[in-house]
Motif scaffolding. Structure first.
Motif, PDB file in Angstrom:
ATOM      1  N   SER A 108      -0.078 -16.787   2.379  1.00 20.84           N
ATOM      2  CA  SER A 108       0.601 -15.512   2.578  1.00 20.84           C
ATOM      3  C   SER A 108      -0.364 -14.368   2.298  1.00 20.84           C
ATOM      4  O   SER A 108      -1.031 -14.334   1.258  1.00 20.84           O
ATOM      5  N   ALA A 109      -0.446 -13.412   3.231  1.00 19.77           N
ATOM      6  CA  ALA A 109      -1.419 -12.325   3.136  1.00 19.77           C
ATOM      7  C   ALA A 109      -1.038 -11.327   2.050  1.00 19.77           C
ATOM      8  O   ALA A 109       0.135 -11.016   1.842  1.00 19.77           O
ATOM      9  N   LEU A 110      -2.052 -10.818   1.360  1.00 15.82           N
ATOM     10  CA  LEU A 110      -1.880  -9.706   0.425  1.00 15.82           C
ATOM     11  C   LEU A 110      -3.181  -8.918   0.401  1.00 15.82           C
ATOM     12  O   LEU A 110      -4.223  -9.401   0.853  1.00 15.82           O
ATOM     13  N   LEU A 111      -3.086  -7.701  -0.107  1.00 12.27           N
ATOM     14  CA  LEU A 111      -4.271  -6.851  -0.215  1.00 12.27           C
ATOM     15  C   LEU A 111      -4.666  -6.720  -1.676  1.00 12.27           C
ATOM     16  O   LEU A 111      -3.817  -6.422  -2.533  1.00 12.27           O
ATOM     17  N   ILE A 112      -5.934  -6.930  -1.976  1.00 18.92           N
ATOM     18  CA  ILE A 112      -6.473  -6.708  -3.311  1.00 18.92           C
ATOM     19  C   ILE A 112      -7.618  -5.724  -3.169  1.00 18.92           C
ATOM     20  O   ILE A 112      -8.628  -6.027  -2.520  1.00 18.92           O
ATOM     21  N   GLU A 113      -7.429  -4.523  -3.711  1.00 13.68           N
ATOM     22  CA  GLU A 113      -8.392  -3.435  -3.550  1.00 13.68           C
ATOM     23  C   GLU A 113      -8.705  -3.210  -2.072  1.00 13.68           C
ATOM     24  O   GLU A 113      -9.868  -3.082  -1.668  1.00 13.68           O
ATOM     25  N   ASN A 114      -7.644  -3.200  -1.273  1.00 12.93           N
ATOM     26  CA  ASN A 114      -7.707  -2.956   0.178  1.00 12.93           C
ATOM     27  C   ASN A 114      -8.473  -4.025   0.952  1.00 12.93           C
ATOM     28  O   ASN A 114      -8.814  -3.830   2.124  1.00 12.93           O
ATOM     29  N   ARG A 115      -8.718  -5.151   0.320  1.00 17.18           N
ATOM     30  CA  ARG A 115      -9.381  -6.268   0.996  1.00 17.18           C
ATOM     31  C   ARG A 115      -8.348  -7.364   1.245  1.00 17.18           C
ATOM     32  O   ARG A 115      -7.583  -7.698   0.328  1.00 17.18           O
ATOM     33  N   PRO A 116      -8.299  -7.926   2.446  1.00 19.84           N
ATOM     34  CA  PRO A 116      -7.276  -8.938   2.727  1.00 19.84           C
ATOM     35  C   PRO A 116      -7.593 -10.277   2.076  1.00 19.84           C
ATOM     36  O   PRO A 116      -8.709 -10.797   2.176  1.00 19.84           O
ATOM     37  N   TYR A 117      -6.581 -10.819   1.408  1.00 23.72           N
ATOM     38  CA  TYR A 117      -6.651 -12.136   0.799  1.00 23.72           C
ATOM     39  C   TYR A 117      -5.493 -12.987   1.308  1.00 23.72           C
ATOM     40  O   TYR A 117      -4.526 -12.475   1.888  1.00 23.72           O
ATOM     41  N   LEU A 118      -5.593 -14.280   1.053  1.00 20.63           N
ATOM     42  CA  LEU A 118      -4.494 -15.204   1.337  1.00 20.63           C
ATOM     43  C   LEU A 118      -4.095 -15.892   0.046  1.00 20.63           C
ATOM     44  O   LEU A 118      -4.854 -16.688  -0.519  1.00 20.63           O
ATOM     45  N   ALA A 119      -2.905 -15.540  -0.444  1.00 21.65           N
ATOM     46  CA  ALA A 119      -2.336 -16.306  -1.544  1.00 21.65           C
ATOM     47  C   ALA A 119      -1.882 -17.648  -0.978  1.00 21.65           C
ATOM     48  O   ALA A 119      -1.502 -17.736   0.188  1.00 21.65           O
ATOM     49  N   ILE A 140     -14.990 -22.560  -1.373  1.00 22.01           N
ATOM     50  CA  ILE A 140     -13.971 -21.520  -1.532  1.00 22.01           C
ATOM     51  C   ILE A 140     -14.076 -20.929  -2.932  1.00 22.01           C
ATOM     52  O   ILE A 140     -14.566 -21.581  -3.859  1.00 22.01           O
ATOM     53  N   GLU A 141     -13.625 -19.694  -3.062  1.00 27.05           N
ATOM     54  CA  GLU A 141     -13.692 -18.996  -4.347  1.00 27.05           C
ATOM     55  C   GLU A 141     -12.327 -18.406  -4.671  1.00 27.05           C
ATOM     56  O   GLU A 141     -12.084 -17.211  -4.504  1.00 27.05           O
ATOM     57  N   PRO A 142     -11.384 -19.228  -5.127  1.00 32.09           N
ATOM     58  CA  PRO A 142     -10.041 -18.736  -5.416  1.00 32.09           C
ATOM     59  C   PRO A 142     -10.006 -17.860  -6.664  1.00 32.09           C
ATOM     60  O   PRO A 142     -10.801 -18.049  -7.592  1.00 32.09           O
ATOM     61  N   ILE A 143      -9.097 -16.916  -6.649  1.00 35.65           N
ATOM     62  CA  ILE A 143      -8.883 -16.064  -7.813  1.00 35.65           C
ATOM     63  C   ILE A 143      -7.406 -16.119  -8.180  1.00 35.65           C
ATOM     64  O   ILE A 143      -6.539 -16.396  -7.350  1.00 35.65           O
ATOM     65  N   ALA A 144      -7.111 -15.868  -9.440  1.00 37.48           N
ATOM     66  CA  ALA A 144      -5.731 -15.828  -9.906  1.00 37.48           C
ATOM     67  C   ALA A 144      -5.073 -14.535  -9.447  1.00 37.48           C
ATOM     68  O   ALA A 144      -5.727 -13.483  -9.369  1.00 37.48           O
ATOM     69  N   VAL A 145      -3.783 -14.602  -9.123  1.00 34.70           N
ATOM     70  CA  VAL A 145      -3.056 -13.404  -8.695  1.00 34.70           C
ATOM     71  C   VAL A 145      -1.824 -13.166  -9.552  1.00 34.70           C
ATOM     72  O   VAL A 145      -0.924 -12.427  -9.174  1.00 34.70           O
ATOM     73  N   GLY A 146      -1.785 -13.784 -10.722  1.00 40.45           N
ATOM     74  CA  GLY A 146      -0.702 -13.533 -11.666  1.00 40.45           C
ATOM     75  C   GLY A 146       0.661 -13.869 -11.115  1.00 40.45           C
ATOM     76  O   GLY A 146       0.868 -14.929 -10.517  1.00 40.45           O
ATOM     77  N   ASP A 147       1.583 -12.938 -11.292  1.00 36.38           N
ATOM     78  CA  ASP A 147       2.965 -13.188 -10.864  1.00 36.38           C
ATOM     79  C   ASP A 147       3.274 -12.533  -9.515  1.00 36.38           C
ATOM     80  O   ASP A 147       4.431 -12.249  -9.208  1.00 36.38           O
ATOM     81  N   TRP A 148       2.235 -12.297  -8.700  1.00 38.10           N
ATOM     82  CA  TRP A 148       2.478 -11.739  -7.369  1.00 38.10           C
ATOM     83  C   TRP A 148       3.391 -12.663  -6.578  1.00 38.10           C
ATOM     84  O   TRP A 148       3.251 -13.893  -6.614  1.00 38.10           O
ATOM     85  N   GLN A 149       4.344 -12.073  -5.876  1.00 34.52           N
ATOM     86  CA  GLN A 149       5.212 -12.872  -5.015  1.00 34.52           C
ATOM     87  C   GLN A 149       5.517 -12.090  -3.755  1.00 34.52           C
ATOM     88  O   GLN A 149       5.690 -10.869  -3.776  1.00 34.52           O
ATOM     89  N   ARG A 150       5.574 -12.788  -2.672  1.00 33.08           N
ATOM     90  CA  ARG A 150       5.846 -12.198  -1.358  1.00 33.08           C
ATOM     91  C   ARG A 150       7.254 -11.621  -1.348  1.00 33.08           C
ATOM     92  O   ARG A 150       8.225 -12.292  -1.691  1.00 33.08           O
ATOM     93  N   LEU A 151       7.382 -10.361  -0.925  1.00 32.19           N
ATOM     94  CA  LEU A 151       8.684  -9.720  -0.821  1.00 32.19           C
ATOM     95  C   LEU A 151       9.251  -9.934   0.574  1.00 32.19           C
ATOM     96  O   LEU A 151       8.558  -9.745   1.579  1.00 32.19           O
ATOM     97  N   ALA A 152      10.498 -10.316   0.634  1.00 34.03           N
ATOM     98  CA  ALA A 152      11.152 -10.543   1.925  1.00 34.03           C
ATOM     99  C   ALA A 152      11.812  -9.261   2.397  1.00 34.03           C
ATOM    100  O   ALA A 152      12.284  -8.447   1.599  1.00 34.03           O
ATOM    101  N   ALA A 153      11.837  -9.063   3.700  1.00 31.86           N
ATOM    102  CA  ALA A 153      12.537  -7.921   4.281  1.00 31.86           C
ATOM    103  C   ALA A 153      14.041  -8.170   4.219  1.00 31.86           C
ATOM    104  O   ALA A 153      14.514  -9.305   4.142  1.00 31.86           O
ATOM    105  N   ILE A 154      14.807  -7.102   4.262  1.00 33.00           N
ATOM    106  CA  ILE A 154      16.260  -7.186   4.206  1.00 33.00           C
ATOM    107  C   ILE A 154      16.820  -7.163   5.625  1.00 33.00           C
ATOM    108  O   ILE A 154      16.411  -6.362   6.460  1.00 33.00           O
TER     109      ILE A 154
END
Length: 450
Positions: free
Chosen positions: A172-183, A248-262
């Motif tokens: 699942s895509a997320l941005l970390i410091e405006n850089r695209p990552y995949l959780a 690969i160089e994985p990093i921890a993302v804590g409690d980040w979770q994908r938000l679903a649209a309503i």
């Protein structure tokens, strides 16, 4: 015409595939796996015509955004030939035998958002990465050892995304410091599970390959799914071995979770990322369509859209590339073809398996009962799942309300409850469909009325 050896390889316990017809009460089933859920108008016409000519004309949209043809009889070889000629099989050139082609077809289980590349809220366009992943799945013989049920999800942050279906590997895509990552996570889904870690987008393909190779190295033959392996090898230990292999160089993302649209964003008209264009979503009633409906939609895609159709995990359809001023016309035409274009239509929010009319395991005629239920819920549309047995073939996720068949015309009613396994909390047993409708109607009123 030469006989395809695999065209007759009917295995009662196997998943259907394009090259493997699986028997049912109403005839054979052929499943057509669509890359990213997309099919061209020309290919859709081919499916429609082949289903009419060589089967019963019944086509189904599946909950993994694929199509399947039912009622196949003795003409299975001509059906398979036609589908392959339309470009609907595996695309790898390195498939010297039909056995390898069948194995390559089996593992094409990569689910994207139906609005990949056009969603107004997407963070990344997942299609280039998806193309690389599919090429590896099809072209690397090692991956043909994966189960036909082993599944991957790639989510680009779109508003329209099915986040509740469990997958062996999800990204699942997320941005970390405006850089695209995949959780990413294992044996779960973005809606309910925290990610194991994240990698930069450019490492996405390497991550998928590494996860699949490590799974195949560690899993015993009977451990066909990631959840089976994780019962012995904890996810953290799996990640540690993944990192130790390098690449690969994985990093921890804590409690980040994908938000679903309503809302039910797969139904209705929504703006695309591209200016002045919209996509129009419509539901196939109970996931069923016929040849005339599919041909009609294909013609509409060519006339008003971009010439493609996108299937969704909600057993519905997306027509992309429609100009804003043509949206109303497209919706009207879809309704004329028999599709549902409004989320408040009860039948648009009810799902049902094939049931006893086509499946030996079905204990009730779920399709007919679902249509009856829709009339009972008129005016108060609800998300309800009718399942003919415990296998829950029509729904990969747990619906808010599930009717589980116990005998013809009778069901146990469950309400989704995160604290309860399976379908959720048992509310009532052995209800007729009318009694179930009355209970659901009463519950809907009590939850919405002051």
């Amino acid at each position: 015409m030469n006989e395809h050896p695999l065209a007759n390889a009917v295995r009662p316990s196997a998943c259907p595939g394009l090259l493997r017809i699986v028997p049912a009460l109403d005839g054979g089933i052929c499943r057509i796996k669509l890359a990213g859920g997309v099919i061209s108008a020309a290919q859709a016409r081919a499916v429609a015509q082949l289903a009419a000519r060589h089967a019963g004309g019944v086509i189904e949209a599946t909950n993994r955004a694929n199509l399947q043809i039912r009622g196949i009889g003795a003409q299975h070889q001509a059906l398979i030939d036609g589908l392959l000629a339309a470009g609907l099989g595996p695309t790898s050139a390195a498939l010297p035998s039909l056995a390898q082609a069948s194995a390559a077809d089996d593992v094409r289980n990569l689910m994207l958002s139906p609005s990949a590349g056009i969603d107004a809220r997407m963070l990344i366009d997942t299609r280039p990465l998806a193309e690389r992943i599919l090429a590896s799945l099809q072209g690397q013989p090692r991956f043909h050892e994966l189960s036909a049920k082993f599944a991957i999800q790639l989510d680009g942050g779109e508003a329209l995304a099915m986040l509740e279906h469990p997958h062996d590997l999800w990204l699942s895509a997320l941005l970390i410091e405006n850089r695209p990552y995949l959780a990413f996570g294992l044996a779960g889904c973005p809606a309910h599970d925290l990610p194991l870690a994240a990698v930069p987008l450019e490492q996405g393909h390497a991550l998928v390959v590494a996860v699949l190779e490590l799974f195949l190295d560690l899993a015993r033959p009977e451990q066909t799914r990631m959840r089976h392996l994780l019962a012995e090898v904890p996810a953290e230990a799996f990640l540690a071995q993944l990192v130790a292999r390098g690449g690969i160089e994985p990093i921890a993302v804590g409690d980040w979770q994908r938000l679903a649209a309503i809302g039910l964003l797969h139904v209705g008209t929504y703006p695309q990322r591209q200016p002045s264009l919209v996509h129009v979503g419509a539901v196939f009633p109970l996931g069923r369509l016929d040849s005339a409906m599919l041909e009609g939609v294909a013609g509409l895609a060519q006339q008003l859209g971009d010439g493609s159709l996108r299937l969704t995990p909600w057993q519905s359809l997306l027509l992309p590339g429609i100009r804003e001023e043509h949206a109303g016309q497209a919706s009207t035409r879809l309704e004329q073809l028999g599709l549902l274009c409004e989320a408040d239509q009860p039948l648009a929010r009810i799902i049902a398996c094939t049931g006893s009319a086509g499946c030996a395991k079905g204990l009730a005629d779920t399709k007919a009962d679902a249509r009856r239920l829709a009339t009972l819920l008129a005016g108060r549309a609800q998300d309800v799942h009718l399942s003919g047995c415990q296998r829950s073939c029509a729904a990969a996720h747990v619906a808010p309300a599930t009717l589980l068949a116990t005998s013809p015309g009778h069901y146990d009613l469950y309400f989704r409850d995160a604290a309860q396994p399976g379908f959720g909390l048992l509310q009532a047993r052995n209800l007729t469909i009318d009694a179930a409708g009355a209970l659901l109607e009463a519950r809907s009123r009590s939850s919405t009325d002051d």
